[in-house]
Design a protein around this motif. Structure first.
Motif, PDB file in Angstrom:
ATOM      1  N   GLY A  92    -134.294   9.135   9.034  1.00  0.00           N
ATOM      2  CA  GLY A  92    -133.320   9.386   7.977  1.00  0.00           C
ATOM      3  C   GLY A  92    -133.056  10.879   7.891  1.00  0.00           C
ATOM      4  O   GLY A  92    -133.992  11.688   7.841  1.00  0.00           O
ATOM      5  N   VAL A  93    -131.784  11.250   7.915  1.00  0.00           N
ATOM      6  CA  VAL A  93    -131.408  12.669   7.963  1.00  0.00           C
ATOM      7  C   VAL A  93    -130.460  12.992   6.814  1.00  0.00           C
ATOM      8  O   VAL A  93    -129.447  12.315   6.608  1.00  0.00           O
ATOM      9  CB  VAL A  93    -130.737  13.009   9.318  1.00  0.00           C
ATOM     10  N   GLY A  94    -130.815  14.023   6.063  1.00  0.00           N
ATOM     11  CA  GLY A  94    -130.029  14.432   4.910  1.00  0.00           C
ATOM     12  C   GLY A  94    -128.865  15.326   5.273  1.00  0.00           C
ATOM     13  O   GLY A  94    -128.304  15.243   6.371  1.00  0.00           O
ATOM     14  N   ALA A 136    -132.922   6.696  17.016  1.00  0.00           N
ATOM     15  CA  ALA A 136    -131.625   6.798  16.343  1.00  0.00           C
ATOM     16  C   ALA A 136    -131.846   7.486  15.005  1.00  0.00           C
ATOM     17  O   ALA A 136    -132.979   7.813  14.637  1.00  0.00           O
ATOM     18  CB  ALA A 136    -130.999   5.414  16.139  1.00  0.00           C
ATOM     19  N   ALA A 137    -130.753   7.693  14.284  1.00  0.00           N
ATOM     20  CA  ALA A 137    -130.828   8.279  12.947  1.00  0.00           C
ATOM     21  C   ALA A 137    -129.947   7.477  12.001  1.00  0.00           C
ATOM     22  O   ALA A 137    -129.024   6.774  12.425  1.00  0.00           O
ATOM     23  CB  ALA A 137    -130.372   9.734  12.969  1.00  0.00           C
ATOM     24  N   VAL A 138    -130.266   7.555  10.718  1.00  0.00           N
ATOM     25  CA  VAL A 138    -129.372   7.115   9.649  1.00  0.00           C
ATOM     26  C   VAL A 138    -129.041   8.373   8.862  1.00  0.00           C
ATOM     27  O   VAL A 138    -129.934   9.097   8.426  1.00  0.00           O
ATOM     28  CB  VAL A 138    -130.026   6.053   8.749  1.00  0.00           C
ATOM     29  N   SER A 139    -127.762   8.642   8.700  1.00  0.00           N
ATOM     30  CA  SER A 139    -127.312   9.924   8.161  1.00  0.00           C
ATOM     31  C   SER A 139    -126.742   9.764   6.761  1.00  0.00           C
ATOM     32  O   SER A 139    -126.182   8.725   6.415  1.00  0.00           O
ATOM     33  CB  SER A 139    -126.247  10.500   9.101  1.00  0.00           C
ATOM     34  N   SER A 140    -126.848  10.839   5.970  1.00  0.00           N
ATOM     35  CA  SER A 140    -126.373  10.782   4.589  1.00  0.00           C
ATOM     36  C   SER A 140    -124.980  11.387   4.406  1.00  0.00           C
ATOM     37  O   SER A 140    -124.494  11.461   3.281  1.00  0.00           O
ATOM     38  CB  SER A 140    -127.358  11.501   3.663  1.00  0.00           C
ATOM     39  N   SER A 141    -124.353  11.835   5.491  1.00  0.00           N
ATOM     40  CA  SER A 141    -123.008  12.400   5.336  1.00  0.00           C
ATOM     41  C   SER A 141    -122.272  12.385   6.664  1.00  0.00           C
ATOM     42  O   SER A 141    -122.881  12.332   7.745  1.00  0.00           O
ATOM     43  CB  SER A 141    -123.074  13.849   4.820  1.00  0.00           C
ATOM     44  N   GLU A 142    -120.972  12.472   6.577  1.00  0.00           N
ATOM     45  CA  GLU A 142    -120.160  12.542   7.785  1.00  0.00           C
ATOM     46  C   GLU A 142    -120.452  13.829   8.553  1.00  0.00           C
ATOM     47  O   GLU A 142    -120.426  13.849   9.783  1.00  0.00           O
ATOM     48  CB  GLU A 142    -118.680  12.417   7.414  1.00  0.00           C
ATOM     49  N   ALA A 143    -120.746  14.915   7.820  1.00  0.00           N
ATOM     50  CA  ALA A 143    -121.040  16.186   8.479  1.00  0.00           C
ATOM     51  C   ALA A 143    -122.324  16.088   9.311  1.00  0.00           C
ATOM     52  O   ALA A 143    -122.364  16.525  10.469  1.00  0.00           O
ATOM     53  CB  ALA A 143    -121.170  17.296   7.439  1.00  0.00           C
ATOM     54  N   SER A 144    -123.379  15.505   8.725  1.00  0.00           N
ATOM     55  CA  SER A 144    -124.634  15.365   9.479  1.00  0.00           C
ATOM     56  C   SER A 144    -124.470  14.387  10.639  1.00  0.00           C
ATOM     57  O   SER A 144    -125.031  14.591  11.716  1.00  0.00           O
ATOM     58  CB  SER A 144    -125.766  14.910   8.554  1.00  0.00           C
ATOM     59  N   THR A 145    -123.690  13.316  10.425  1.00  0.00           N
ATOM     60  CA  THR A 145    -123.444  12.355  11.504  1.00  0.00           C
ATOM     61  C   THR A 145    -122.827  13.059  12.704  1.00  0.00           C
ATOM     62  O   THR A 145    -123.247  12.859  13.855  1.00  0.00           O
ATOM     63  CB  THR A 145    -122.523  11.223  11.010  1.00  0.00           C
ATOM     64  N   ALA A 146    -121.838  13.918  12.447  1.00  0.00           N
ATOM     65  CA  ALA A 146    -121.177  14.632  13.541  1.00  0.00           C
ATOM     66  C   ALA A 146    -122.158  15.540  14.285  1.00  0.00           C
ATOM     67  O   ALA A 146    -122.140  15.616  15.525  1.00  0.00           O
ATOM     68  CB  ALA A 146    -120.004  15.447  12.988  1.00  0.00           C
ATOM     69  N   ARG A 147    -123.036  16.218  13.544  1.00  0.00           N
ATOM     70  CA  ARG A 147    -124.014  17.114  14.193  1.00  0.00           C
ATOM     71  C   ARG A 147    -125.018  16.321  15.022  1.00  0.00           C
ATOM     72  O   ARG A 147    -125.410  16.733  16.118  1.00  0.00           O
ATOM     73  CB  ARG A 147    -124.756  17.944  13.143  1.00  0.00           C
ATOM     74  N   ALA A 189    -122.689  17.886  -2.147  1.00  0.00           N
ATOM     75  CA  ALA A 189    -121.811  16.770  -2.525  1.00  0.00           C
ATOM     76  C   ALA A 189    -122.150  15.448  -1.844  1.00  0.00           C
ATOM     77  O   ALA A 189    -121.353  14.516  -1.886  1.00  0.00           O
ATOM     78  CB  ALA A 189    -120.330  17.119  -2.278  1.00  0.00           C
ATOM     79  N   ALA A 190    -123.347  15.346  -1.245  1.00  0.00           N
ATOM     80  CA  ALA A 190    -123.707  14.112  -0.523  1.00  0.00           C
ATOM     81  C   ALA A 190    -124.765  13.299  -1.264  1.00  0.00           C
ATOM     82  O   ALA A 190    -125.410  12.439  -0.679  1.00  0.00           O
ATOM     83  CB  ALA A 190    -124.195  14.456   0.880  1.00  0.00           C
ATOM     84  N   LEU A 191    -124.933  13.539  -2.569  1.00  0.00           N
ATOM     85  CA  LEU A 191    -126.073  12.977  -3.288  1.00  0.00           C
ATOM     86  C   LEU A 191    -126.144  11.459  -3.263  1.00  0.00           C
ATOM     87  O   LEU A 191    -127.237  10.883  -3.207  1.00  0.00           O
ATOM     88  CB  LEU A 191    -126.112  13.479  -4.734  1.00  0.00           C
ATOM     89  N   THR A 192    -125.007  10.766  -3.305  1.00  0.00           N
ATOM     90  CA  THR A 192    -125.060   9.297  -3.344  1.00  0.00           C
ATOM     91  C   THR A 192    -125.628   8.742  -2.047  1.00  0.00           C
ATOM     92  O   THR A 192    -126.549   7.917  -2.052  1.00  0.00           O
ATOM     93  CB  THR A 192    -123.663   8.714  -3.622  1.00  0.00           C
ATOM     94  N   ARG A 193    -125.095   9.192  -0.943  1.00  0.00           N
ATOM     95  CA  ARG A 193    -125.600   8.698   0.340  1.00  0.00           C
ATOM     96  C   ARG A 193    -127.023   9.185   0.590  1.00  0.00           C
ATOM     97  O   ARG A 193    -127.836   8.470   1.181  1.00  0.00           O
ATOM     98  CB  ARG A 193    -124.661   9.111   1.480  1.00  0.00           C
ATOM     99  N   GLU A 194    -127.342  10.386   0.111  1.00  0.00           N
ATOM    100  CA  GLU A 194    -128.723  10.872   0.240  1.00  0.00           C
ATOM    101  C   GLU A 194    -129.691   9.952  -0.500  1.00  0.00           C
ATOM    102  O   GLU A 194    -130.759   9.616   0.012  1.00  0.00           O
ATOM    103  CB  GLU A 194    -128.820  12.306  -0.300  1.00  0.00           C
ATOM    104  N   LYS A 195    -129.307   9.522  -1.688  1.00  0.00           N
ATOM    105  CA  LYS A 195    -130.203   8.660  -2.464  1.00  0.00           C
ATOM    106  C   LYS A 195    -130.330   7.285  -1.817  1.00  0.00           C
ATOM    107  O   LYS A 195    -131.406   6.672  -1.824  1.00  0.00           O
ATOM    108  CB  LYS A 195    -129.714   8.555  -3.916  1.00  0.00           C
ATOM    109  N   ILE A 196    -129.238   6.796  -1.232  1.00  0.00           N
ATOM    110  CA  ILE A 196    -129.270   5.500  -0.553  1.00  0.00           C
ATOM    111  C   ILE A 196    -130.226   5.549   0.645  1.00  0.00           C
ATOM    112  O   ILE A 196    -131.057   4.653   0.833  1.00  0.00           O
ATOM    113  CB  ILE A 196    -127.854   5.096  -0.093  1.00  0.00           C
TER     114      ILE A 196
END
Length: 230
Positions: free
Chosen positions: A32-34, A55-66, A105-112
């Motif tokens: 899991g990546v914040g 693999a990873a599960v990402s908390s934002s589109e920005a982290s997914t791209a990286r 601004a990624a708090l919702t997906r971070e909490k999920i």
């Protein structure tokens, strides 16, 4: 002649804790990546062991791209039943491992994603350690039509809520919602506070992470990485 080394920059402290977090990654893990500048350093470090990361599960589109850019596949959170570890930063962390998050601004997906993980590893520099949460403005993701009603409720608690803007317009999250930043709070009971604000109509996610608190904090200090466990 004696030489004195210059103090580490905040950027160097972030890189140090990002590297230190690798020891919590086991071969074959789905990680899991914040989101945020400290997590970007962790992703840079992950690149050095990417062959060991399934693999990873990402908390934002920005982290997914990286993550995709360094060759790590990113899975949808719905495809995963559990993660062994979630690595993310914090805007504040107290002595119990309770945090304020959401400056990026990624708090919702971070909490999920945090809720999927058995262990939350917080990576931060020592400026983020506080005795009581609230000096950092509390981010709250809200449904836009409820923003003013929620702002009035925070005002009744002594807080001043402002709508977060980007380029002069309300910032829109990855989820299509808005963010209120609440100044002037002193959150002495983070668990109760999170539970209460979660019930307010129109609140998507409050940026207090008490129910999904850190298990470990890797704190970058002038003398090295300090490991705090909760």
């Amino acid at each position: 002649m004696t030489t004195t080394s210059s103090p580490l920059t905040q950027d160097e402290l972030k890189a140090m804790v990002g590297q230190a977090a690798l020891r919590y990654i086991a071969p074959g893990d789905i990680v899991g990546v914040g989101t945020g500048s400290t997590v970007n350093k962790f992703i840079d470090a992950l690149a050095t062991i990417k062959d060991q990361v399934r693999a990873a599960v990402s908390s934002s589109e920005a982290s997914t791209a990286r993550l995709q850019a360094i060759g790590i596949p990113v899975l949808d959170a719905n495809a995963v039943e559990q993660l062994s570890v979630y690595v993310d930063g914090a805007d504040e962390i107290d002595g119990h491992g309770y945090m304020i998050k959401g400056g990026g601004a990624a708090l919702t997906r971070e909490k999920i994603v945090a809720a999927l993980a058995q262990r939350f590893v917080c990576i931060a520099d020592e400026s983020k350690r506080v005795a009581t949460l609230g000096q950092f403005p509390l981010p709250v993701e809200v449904i836009p039509m409820a923003a003013q009603q929620i702002a009035r409720r925070f005002a009744a608690l002594g807080g001043q809520a402002t709508l977060r803007l980007k380029d002069g317009q309300p910032l829109v999250t990855d989820n299509g919602q808005h963010i209120l930043d609440v100044h002037g709070l002193r959150i002495t009971d983070p668990l109760a506070f999170e539970s209460a604000v979660n019930q307010w109509p129109g609140v998507v996610t409050v940026g207090v992470f008490a129910h999904q608190k850190a298990s470990v904090c890797l704190l970058g200090t002038a003398s090295g990485v300090e490991t705090l466990t909760y």
